[in-house]
Design a protein around this motif. Sequence first.
Motif, short mmCIF file in Angstrom:
data_model
loop_
_atom_site.label_atom_id
_atom_site.label_comp_id
_atom_site.label_asym_id
_atom_site.label_seq_id
_atom_site.Cartn_x
_atom_site.Cartn_y
_atom_site.Cartn_z
N SER A 156 -6.61 6.11 5.64
CA SER A 156 -6.83 4.66 5.59
C SER A 156 -7.62 4.19 6.80
CB SER A 156 -5.50 3.91 5.56
OG SER A 156 -4.78 4.23 4.40
N ILE A 157 -7.24 4.65 7.98
CA ILE A 157 -7.88 4.16 9.21
C ILE A 157 -9.33 4.63 9.28
CG2 ILE A 157 -7.86 4.19 11.74
CD1 ILE A 157 -5.56 2.52 10.43
N ALA A 158 -9.57 5.93 9.05
CA ALA A 158 -10.95 6.45 9.14
C ALA A 158 -11.86 5.72 8.17
CB ALA A 158 -10.95 7.95 8.85
N ASN A 159 -11.34 5.38 6.99
CA ASN A 159 -12.15 4.74 5.95
C ASN A 159 -12.51 3.29 6.25
OD1 ASN A 159 -12.25 7.01 4.41
ND2 ASN A 159 -10.55 6.46 3.08
N LEU A 160 -11.97 2.72 7.33
CA LEU A 160 -12.28 1.33 7.67
C LEU A 160 -13.57 1.22 8.49
CD1 LEU A 160 -8.70 0.10 8.66
CD2 LEU A 160 -9.91 -0.32 6.52
N PHE A 161 -13.99 2.33 9.07
CA PHE A 161 -15.19 2.34 9.92
C PHE A 161 -16.41 2.74 9.09
CE2 PHE A 161 -11.66 2.70 12.77
CZ PHE A 161 -12.05 2.11 13.96
#
Length: 267
Positions: A156-161
């Motif tokens: 989830s976090i990586a996909n926000l950048f």
Amino acid sequence: MQKKLNPLKQIQFKNTSISYSDNGKGTAIVLLHGFLENQSMWDNYIATFSKKNRVITIDLLGHGETECLGYVHSMEDNADAVHAVLSELRIRKAILVGHSMGGYVALAFAELYPENVKALVLLNSTARADSEERKLNRDRAVRAVKQSFVNFISLSIANLFSEGNRERLINEIESVKNKALKTPLQGIVASLEGMKIRKDREVLLHLTAFPKLLILGEKDPVLPHEETKLQVENTEVQLVTFPDGHMSHIENQEELTDVLLKFFKTI
């Protein structure tokens, strides 16, 4: 040397402990974090903003140091918690800045407590409700986080950048992941359920009199830029677009600081 921030404080709201910080003096600015984040996402901004303003940051329900309220954390529940903090601090009017889910909470607050809003900033956020496809994605996310908490957070976090920043900002992404891993499972599920059922509040962008600013990322992987900016057509909402992803506060920190300071000066 960066000035030391005041320690976090707590209030009780519906038998739930709500955590917040309060720094500086002047017109109040309330900074609301996004899903899987907490008020520490604003640490690099508080010192600058609190030179001329009173800056309030709040951990939303089930995030950071704030406890869970139930099995669904609606945007209205979060807005009521924000209102409880402002009442405690005797703040009558504030500029609200909401990142992603924080933007949904700011919109719910603006609908419930319009007399308390001085201005509104939506950062990588939208006034529209979830589409049917997005609702299905929320349900998938609930299943995924119950199945594998750590995997869900990491992806989830990586996909926000934006893709171009995933290598460049590897340390920052790791830091965001580590903070997100402290979010309790109940807080994550309750927020996903709350975002899924939120109302469409696009009408507020058209009919409210207070100043409004929408900040988007051109390569935002979760909020399609072209589609999202349509909601401010034929409105007086200012639109600013950065060239990167969903995490403008990290990907475009200097530019965002400048844009917000300029906006605050006009209020």
